[in-house]
Design a protein around this motif. Structure first.
Motif, short mmCIF file in Angstrom:
data_model
loop_
_atom_site.label_atom_id
_atom_site.label_comp_id
_atom_site.label_asym_id
_atom_site.label_seq_id
_atom_site.Cartn_x
_atom_site.Cartn_y
_atom_site.Cartn_z
N SER A 55 26.04 -6.96 33.52
CA SER A 55 25.39 -6.17 34.33
C SER A 55 24.96 -6.24 35.84
O SER A 55 24.99 -5.04 36.08
CB SER A 55 23.80 -6.21 32.93
N HIS A 194 29.72 -6.48 24.82
CA HIS A 194 28.41 -6.26 26.25
C HIS A 194 30.18 -5.36 27.65
O HIS A 194 29.39 -4.68 27.73
CB HIS A 194 27.92 -7.00 26.90
N LEU A 197 31.37 -2.39 25.99
CA LEU A 197 30.32 -1.58 26.16
C LEU A 197 30.37 -0.64 27.87
O LEU A 197 30.22 -0.05 28.15
CB LEU A 197 28.96 -1.69 25.62
N SER A 198 30.15 -1.73 28.55
CA SER A 198 29.47 -1.66 30.18
C SER A 198 30.88 -1.06 30.62
O SER A 198 30.23 -0.04 31.14
CB SER A 198 29.19 -3.08 31.05
N SER A 215 23.97 -1.46 27.11
CA SER A 215 24.55 -2.51 26.61
C SER A 215 23.93 -3.13 26.82
O SER A 215 24.28 -4.23 25.41
CB SER A 215 25.91 -2.21 27.38
#
Length: 493
Positions: A55, A194, A197-198, A215
């Protein structure tokens, strides 16, 4: 005479060889038990920590202000709540581990439900911190633009906070039974999802912070749903017999143990948070926070290894104390510390030479990369200390010493480490380096104190204390069946 001497020497040599074989067998047996817990625990923590790192990496390429804001929220706010909930959940680690060692299997499910009640209540009390993040950060002296973005990100992290309840409790419940491979599989699955989707939401469709945070929420909740299904749908038939009203009994002792556990781990996990907050009040705060957050992220990767050994130390010590074997508990501590220290020393040497090149994974700024390179020696020292200190904390959790260690942490971290860091950073103008050196000294003192406590402990008394705790907290299995009609019907059938 000479033949007699030779015969005695041969007998002595055979005894030494036999002793060596027994020691090697004992070491190998304990090492296997250690890695049954530590291996999946390390991988799970790598995967979970990787969610935050991924992230941060995607948000970092949105902009430097967004990176600094996410670093503040993740390192300060999320670590704040993580520390409270993980600390309070560690009471479950003590109780489940000792009950499992004492073969009080039916109590593990009751302890799990009690922990859910305590942590849900605690999470509701923490909600205002997420809602009022922007004014709180401004009050602490952070720059306005960073504080505004951080306030937006913090609202997205509310579902993440509630995910910790299921994540921490189920992990500790399953680890006590050495059934944590399922957690590792689920964490790996969430990490892959993740990453995809990120990229999809932030790079391809340019949704920015909402895309990255959406996400993140899914990545935290996917493993939780899998763990709950595993526990509730027959994965632990000996320890989960269904929901019971017994979970609401003896809640106050559970709250007290959870609070002492929470204080112990909070004081440790918040330590680096203080470092970031102090850095935020310096000149050129954005570069300093970015560089420091990258170093803490790298250090965090290594901490996942140490936290895996923390879990293993807690499980092994609590299981052996519950079983009544003080010698096995001491031997498991020695093997766990030496194994973790070996890995930590290897990484210490690696980061001393590798320095700041990893910074470019998180940022494109050369100024931030140079700052990271300058902090790398301190990063390497942190990694070395972190290879021992969390393991000793795991021993404390396994033995139920949370209250004692809380006092040690207050003295070493907040009376020794932080004041020295402030003096070096602000009075002697060593800036971030000075603050970090002071706080490293506090960690060093804490590690030495915990080593002394562990070395001088009467482990036979700890066995007696564990037996008393298990006896005091447990309920007869027949009483549980009385409160669980479905289970009683099943047993009758």
């Amino acid at each position: 005479m000479e033949n007699e001497i030779n015969a005695k020497l041969l007998v002595r040599r055979a005894e030494i060889e036999e002793s060596d074989v027994k020691l090697k067998t004992k070491i190998w047996g304990e090492t296997k038990k250690l890695w049954v817990v530590a291996g999946p625990a390390i991988f799970t923590r790598f995967s979970t920590f990787g969610i935050n790192v991924i992230s941060q990496a995607f948000i970092g390429h949105i902009g430097s202000t967004e990176l600094a804001a996410y670093a503040l929220v993740a390192t300060v706010l999320l670590r704040f709540t993580n520390g409270i909930l993980l600390g309070m959940a560690s009471a479950l680690e003590t109780l489940c581990g000792q009950a499992y060692g004492a073969k009080q299997y039916h109590m593990l499910g009751i302890y799990l439900q009690r922990s859910w009640i305590v942590l849900i209540t605690c999470s509701l009390c923490l909600l205002p911190v997420f809602i009022f993040t922007t004014p709180i950060l401004k009050l602490l002296g952070q720059e306005d633009d960073i504080a505004e973005v951080a306030g937006t990100i913090s609202l997205w992290l509310i579902p993440v906070m509630f995910s910790f309840i299921v994540s921490f409790t189920c992990q500790m419940y399953l680890q006590a039974q050495s059934k944590n491979m399922i957690i590792a599989y689920l964490a790996a699955c969430a990490l892959v999802i993740h990453v995809f989707l990120s990229w999809l939401l932030t790079v391809k469709y340019k949704f920015g912070i909402p895309g990255a945070m959406g996400s993140t929420i899914l990545a935290f909740w996917i493993p939780n749903m899998g763990q709950l299904m595993f526990v509730l749908c027959g994965g632990c038939p000996d320890t989960w017999t269904g929901f019971s009203t017994l979970a609401f009994k003896d809640l106050w002792p559970a709250v007290k143990l959870s609070m002492s556990s929470g204080v112990m781990l909070c004081l440790e996990l918040w330590y680096n948070t203080i470092l970031v907050l102090l850095t935020g009040n310096m000149t050129n705060a954005e570069v300093a926070i970015d560089a420091l957050s990258i170093c803490i992220n790298i250090n965090g990767w290594e901490m996942m290894i140490s936290l895996g050994f923390l879990a293993a130390a807690s499980v092994r010590v609590s299981n052996e104390l519950g079983r009544g074997s003080s010698k096995a508990a001491k031997f498991s501590i020695m093997i766990t510390v030496l194994t973790s220290l070996t890995i930590g020393f290897t990484l210490f040497v690696f980061f001393l030479f590798f320095r700041g090149n990893l910074a470019y994974i998180f940022t494109e700024s050369q100024a931030v990369a140079r700052a990271v390179a300058d902090l790398s020696p301190l990063l390497a020292c942190s990694i070395l200390l972190n290879s021992v200190q969390p393991v000793l904390s795991g021993v404390a959790v396994g033995a139920g010493w949370q209250g004692i260690v809380a006092y040690v942490n207050i003295a070493c971290y907040y009376i020794v480490g932080i004041p020295i860091g402030i003096v070096l950073g602000y009075v002697f103008n060593f800036h971030v380096k000075g603050i970090w050196v002071g706080m490293l000294f506090g960690t060093f003192v804490q590690t030495v104190v915990l080593l002394i406590i562990t070395w001088r402990t009467d482990w036979e008394k700890q066995v007696s204390a564990a037996r008393q705790r298990v006896s005091k907290w447990s309920r007869p299995e027949s009483e549980e069946s009385k409160h669980n009609p479905q289970d009683a019907e099943h047993q009758a059938y």
